[in-house]
Scaffold this motif. Structure first.
Motif, short mmCIF file in Angstrom:
data_model
loop_
_atom_site.label_atom_id
_atom_site.label_comp_id
_atom_site.label_asym_id
_atom_site.label_seq_id
_atom_site.Cartn_x
_atom_site.Cartn_y
_atom_site.Cartn_z
N GLU A 98 61.95 45.74 64.99
CA GLU A 98 62.61 47.04 64.88
C GLU A 98 61.89 47.94 63.89
OE1 GLU A 98 66.94 49.15 64.05
OE2 GLU A 98 66.78 46.97 63.88
N VAL A 99 61.49 47.37 62.75
CA VAL A 99 60.75 48.16 61.77
C VAL A 99 59.44 48.66 62.38
CG1 VAL A 99 59.48 48.06 59.59
CG2 VAL A 99 61.76 47.03 59.75
N LEU A 100 58.71 47.78 63.05
CA LEU A 100 57.44 48.16 63.65
C LEU A 100 57.63 49.23 64.72
CD1 LEU A 100 55.78 44.63 63.95
CD2 LEU A 100 55.12 46.47 62.38
N TYR A 101 58.68 49.12 65.50
CA TYR A 101 58.96 50.12 66.53
C TYR A 101 59.18 51.49 65.91
CZ TYR A 101 61.55 52.68 70.10
OH TYR A 101 62.00 53.64 70.98
N LYS A 102 59.79 51.52 64.72
CA LYS A 102 60.09 52.79 64.07
C LYS A 102 58.88 53.39 63.37
CE LYS A 102 64.63 52.77 64.84
NZ LYS A 102 65.57 52.48 63.75
N VAL A 103 57.94 52.56 62.90
CA VAL A 103 56.87 53.10 62.04
C VAL A 103 55.51 53.20 62.73
CG1 VAL A 103 58.03 52.28 59.97
CG2 VAL A 103 56.25 50.87 61.01
N LEU A 104 55.30 52.46 63.83
CA LEU A 104 54.01 52.52 64.52
C LEU A 104 54.06 53.60 65.58
CD1 LEU A 104 53.19 48.72 64.99
CD2 LEU A 104 52.55 50.24 63.11
N LYS A 105 53.23 54.62 65.41
CA LYS A 105 53.27 55.77 66.31
C LYS A 105 51.92 56.10 66.96
CE LYS A 105 57.59 56.39 65.44
NZ LYS A 105 58.58 56.03 66.48
N GLU A 106 50.82 55.59 66.41
CA GLU A 106 49.50 55.98 66.88
C GLU A 106 49.19 55.39 68.25
OE1 GLU A 106 50.15 54.70 63.96
OE2 GLU A 106 49.76 56.34 62.58
N GLU A 107 48.71 56.23 69.16
CA GLU A 107 48.29 55.79 70.48
C GLU A 107 46.77 55.64 70.51
OE1 GLU A 107 49.89 58.20 73.57
OE2 GLU A 107 51.95 58.01 72.86
N GLU A 108 46.29 54.80 69.61
CA GLU A 108 44.84 54.57 69.52
C GLU A 108 44.60 53.18 68.97
OE1 GLU A 108 44.25 56.74 65.17
OE2 GLU A 108 43.82 57.85 67.01
N GLU A 109 43.38 52.71 69.15
CA GLU A 109 43.01 51.37 68.71
C GLU A 109 43.03 51.26 67.19
OE1 GLU A 109 39.49 48.88 70.40
OE2 GLU A 109 38.73 49.93 68.63
N ASN A 110 43.62 50.16 66.69
CA ASN A 110 43.57 49.85 65.27
C ASN A 110 43.49 48.32 65.15
OD1 ASN A 110 44.01 49.36 62.53
ND2 ASN A 110 45.43 51.07 62.29
N VAL A 111 42.29 47.81 65.29
CA VAL A 111 42.10 46.36 65.36
C VAL A 111 42.55 45.64 64.09
CG1 VAL A 111 40.37 44.53 65.59
CG2 VAL A 111 40.29 46.52 67.10
N PRO A 112 42.23 46.16 62.87
CA PRO A 112 42.70 45.45 61.67
C PRO A 112 44.22 45.31 61.61
CG PRO A 112 40.97 47.00 61.10
CD PRO A 112 41.32 47.28 62.52
N LEU A 113 44.94 46.37 61.99
CA LEU A 113 46.39 46.29 61.99
C LEU A 113 46.88 45.30 63.03
CD1 LEU A 113 49.25 47.09 61.28
CD2 LEU A 113 48.97 49.16 62.67
N PHE A 114 46.33 45.36 64.23
CA PHE A 114 46.77 44.43 65.26
C PHE A 114 46.50 42.99 64.84
CE2 PHE A 114 46.80 41.88 69.01
CZ PHE A 114 47.77 42.44 69.81
N ASP A 115 45.33 42.74 64.28
CA ASP A 115 44.99 41.37 63.86
C ASP A 115 45.94 40.89 62.77
OD1 ASP A 115 42.93 41.34 65.68
OD2 ASP A 115 41.34 41.68 64.20
N PHE A 116 46.31 41.77 61.86
CA PHE A 116 47.28 41.42 60.82
C PHE A 116 48.61 41.02 61.45
CE2 PHE A 116 50.98 43.18 58.53
CZ PHE A 116 51.00 42.34 57.41
N LEU A 117 49.10 41.84 62.38
CA LEU A 117 50.39 41.55 63.02
C LEU A 117 50.34 40.26 63.82
CD1 LEU A 117 51.34 45.15 64.25
CD2 LEU A 117 52.15 43.96 62.21
N GLU A 118 49.25 40.04 64.54
CA GLU A 118 49.11 38.81 65.32
C GLU A 118 49.14 37.58 64.40
OE1 GLU A 118 46.03 36.72 68.53
OE2 GLU A 118 45.46 38.56 67.48
#
Length: 220
Positions: A98-118
């Motif tokens: 829910e937090v991520l749904y509210k704060v992630l808005k960018e419609e572009e690649e962000n590999v470091p962020l995705f890798d952190f979340l994974e």
């Protein structure tokens, strides 16, 4: 445009009788919304279990610049061992999604962020000790990727009015030194509220986190 990507399910809502609208954070293209037809019927190509919060998916996508995109193929990229079946872990997963749904808005690649979340999603599934503090560490570390990370713990508390020097000291011991002695449910709840208040201060999109009460109840 057709593209393959890993994705993290954040939320979905029911649409018509058998379909859903699902929001996924994709590794290739950031936040995307998809219509998934027939998923709530027995004959659906994909099953609802795939679209639970924080599921990691391998996706074949049809992406659009505007409007809803479509999913050609979806399969699990990481079969959970514990998270969906452990009420503590599933409650934390729902809160973080829910937090991520509210704060992630960018419609572009962000590999470091995705890798952190994974990495964190897998860690939540695998963790054996320290579960009660997992979401506190997560919110603190996520601030780096959102561009709101405070230089010090004192700076964060100062921006919030420095409401409790004692709580500030305890958060510094926990987050920066890994010392967990003396923590209880009340103190952890206060720490989460401080972090969420800091998010609110810098990110207007956060709004109310409805799953927070459930999380507090489960972890009490």
């Amino acid at each position: 445009m057709q593209k393959k990507s890993l994705g993290i399910v954040l939320t979905y809502i029911r649409y018509r009788e058998t379909s859903i609208l699902v929001t996924i954070y994709t590794k290739s293209s950031g936040i995307k919304s998809f219509i998934e037809n027939g998923v709530r019927s027995a004959k659906g190509k994909h099953k609802m279990a795939l679209f639970q919060p924080l599921n990691l998916l391998d996706l074949d996508l049809f992406l659009k610049d505007k409007g809803l995109c479509r999913i050609s193929e979806a399969k699990s990229a990481y079969p959970f061992k514990e998270t969906p079946y452990n009420i503590y872990k599933s409650s934390i997963a729902l809160f973080l999604a829910e937090v991520l749904y509210k704060v992630l808005k960018e419609e572009e690649e962000n590999v470091p962020l995705f890798d952190f979340l994974e990495e964190k999603i897998k860690e939540l599934d695998q963790i054996k000790t320290g579960l009660e503090n997992f979401h506190i560490y997560f919110l603190w570390e996520l601030m780096v990727f959102l561009g709101i990370f405070p230089e010090t713990m004192h700076e964060m508390f100062s921006q919030l009015g420095n409401r409790s020097p004692e709580l500030e000291a305890m958060m510094e011991r926990l987050i920066l030194r890994g010392q967990v002695e003396g923590l209880n449910r009340k103190i952890r709840s206060e720490m989460i509220q401080v972090l969420l208040d800091f998010y609110h201060l810098h990110l207007e999109s956060l709004g109310e986190i409805k799953s927070l009460d459930v999380l507090h109840e489960v972890l009490s």
